[in-house]
Design a protein around this motif. Structure first.
Motif, PDB file in Angstrom:
ATOM      1  N   PHE A   1      -0.347   6.460   4.534  1.00 47.32           N
ATOM      2  CA  PHE A   1       0.285   5.189   4.196  1.00 47.32           C
ATOM      3  C   PHE A   1       1.798   5.229   4.393  1.00 47.32           C
ATOM      4  CE2 PHE A   1      -3.705   4.748   1.732  1.00 47.32           C
ATOM      5  CZ  PHE A   1      -4.135   3.550   2.272  1.00 47.32           C
TER       6      PHE A   1
ATOM      7  N   PHE B   1       0.819  -1.209   0.000  1.00 48.74           N
ATOM      8  CA  PHE B   1       0.000   0.000   0.000  1.00 48.74           C
ATOM      9  C   PHE B   1       0.856   1.262   0.000  1.00 48.74           C
ATOM     10  CE2 PHE B   1      -3.265  -3.000   1.531  1.00 48.74           C
ATOM     11  CZ  PHE B   1      -4.306  -2.640   0.679  1.00 48.74           C
ATOM     12  N   ASN B   2       2.053   1.175   0.566  1.00 47.26           N
ATOM     13  CA  ASN B   2       2.944   2.334   0.513  1.00 47.26           C
ATOM     14  C   ASN B   2       3.375   2.615  -0.921  1.00 47.26           C
ATOM     15  OD1 ASN B   2       4.676   4.413   1.710  1.00 47.26           O
ATOM     16  ND2 ASN B   2       6.375   3.076   1.196  1.00 47.26           N
TER      17      ASN B   2
ATOM     18  N   LEU C   1       1.733   1.671  -3.674  1.00 48.41           N
ATOM     19  CA  LEU C   1       0.544   2.148  -4.391  1.00 48.41           C
ATOM     20  C   LEU C   1       0.235   3.598  -4.036  1.00 48.41           C
ATOM     21  CD1 LEU C   1      -1.803  -0.976  -4.096  1.00 48.41           C
ATOM     22  CD2 LEU C   1      -0.526  -0.206  -6.111  1.00 48.41           C
ATOM     23  N   SER C   2       0.489   3.951  -2.780  1.00 49.59           N
ATOM     24  CA  SER C   2       0.264   5.323  -2.340  1.00 49.59           C
ATOM     25  C   SER C   2       1.185   6.291  -3.066  1.00 49.59           C
ATOM     26  CB  SER C   2       0.486   5.421  -0.825  1.00 49.59           C
ATOM     27  OG  SER C   2       0.370   6.756  -0.383  1.00 49.59           O
TER      28      SER C   2
ATOM     29  N   GLN D   1      -3.303  11.046   1.478  1.00 47.36           N
ATOM     30  CA  GLN D   1      -3.211   9.582   1.500  1.00 47.36           C
ATOM     31  C   GLN D   1      -1.748   9.138   1.587  1.00 47.36           C
ATOM     32  OE1 GLN D   1      -2.078   7.414  -1.138  1.00 47.36           O
ATOM     33  NE2 GLN D   1      -1.390   9.103  -2.438  1.00 47.36           N
TER      34      GLN D   1
END
Length: 294
Positions: free
Chosen positions: A188, A155-156, A158-159, A184
């Motif tokens: 993240f 998720f980091n 993707l962030s 966001q």
């Protein structure tokens, strides 16, 4: 000569006759380099041995260094060629002050900052990949630790990919979407930082790092919540801002960047990775013995 060496050793923290105490001069010299230089240094030095050492923390630090450089260049360009945006802009109307990102929100600074930010995204996503690999290779890490680190780094990354909205969503056209692209990343990014403490033994945690994690977390959560609140409650007709005082917003905003600068000192000690490289055959090419010494 021995006296000079003794003085140098004392400065470096290495004691003659005690090779296990302190760090050698080469290691300390390497650590004194900018992180981006350390990455290139390790790649060049070790290629002759057909292996390369990767320190995930160097990538996180290099991303931060490049981010600061991008901001400095952007503010200089904006000050010289578009100073009016510093006096009045959509973000300032909503939060009451100039966020550090205002410097690259308009042309011509945007044209310089966006390509530089693309490099930052690559470097930071590379950090996520290396940190994930490191945890997977650590035999002392539990299955839950490995799963948590995998999710956080996914998720980091993707962030960071999503953060390109800072440049693709113009603040003057959709301030909320522009701000959301940054908020966001704050959330993240903090979770990924926190996972460094989950995947390492407490004995490797620097003194005061747990308190820092708490303060950093509170600032990230409050900044994100307050930024969203100000975007949602702003009245574009009457130009009335939301309920959060601009002084609090500015404290949280600048406090976040201050924590970003300090997190490198608070990150737990962790091993680097070594990758061995050799030529390999594939679907369209077959290696002959004379091409490789391996």
């Amino acid at each position: 000569a021995q006296a000079i060496l003794a003085q140098v050793a004392a400065i470096s923290g290495h004691q003659p006759g005690h090779p296990c105490k302190g760090l050698d001069l080469q290691t300390r010299a390497s650590r004194a380099m900018p992180a981006f230089t350390r990455i290139l240094h390790n790649m060049v030095i070790n290629q002759k041995h057909h292996d390369i050492k990767y320190n995930p923390e160097d990538y996180a630090a290099a991303g931060g260094e490049l981010l600061v450089l991008t901001m400095i260049i952007s503010w200089i360009v904006t000050y010289l060629f578009n100073p009016a945006v510093i006096e009045s802009n959509e973000l300032k109307s909503r939060v009451g002050y100039n966020n550090l990102c205002v410097g690259w929100d308009s042309a011509p600074a945007r044209y310089i900052a966006a390509p530089m930010f693309a490099v930052i995204i690559f470097i930071e996503s590379r950090y996520s990949q290396l940190d994930f690999w490191r945890c997977q290779l650590d035999e002392t890490a539990t299955r839950r630790q490995k799963q948590a680190v995998m999710a956080a780094n996914l998720f980091n990354a993707l962030s960071w990919f999503g953060s390109i909205g800072i440049f693709s969503i113009y603040a003057e056209e959709w301030p909320a979407g522009h701000t959301g692209s940054f908020v966001q990343l704050v959330v993240f990014g903090y979770i990924a930082f926190l996972m460094n403490f989950v995947e390492t033994d407490v004995k490797y945690h620097p003194r005061g790092s747990h308190l820092f994690c708490g303060i950093f977390g509170v600032i990230c959560i409050l900044f994100g919540a307050c930024a969203i609140k100000q975007m949602v409650t702003y009245d574009p007709i009457t130009k009335t801002r939301g309920p959060v005082p601009w002084q609090i917003m500015m404290f949280l905003d600048y406090g976040y960047f201050a924590c970003m600068g300090l997190q490198g000192f608070m990150r737990p000690a962790a091993p680097s990775l070594t990758a061995d490289y050799k030529l390999a055959s594939d679907d369209d090419f077959t290696i002959v013995p004379s091409m490789s010494s391996a």
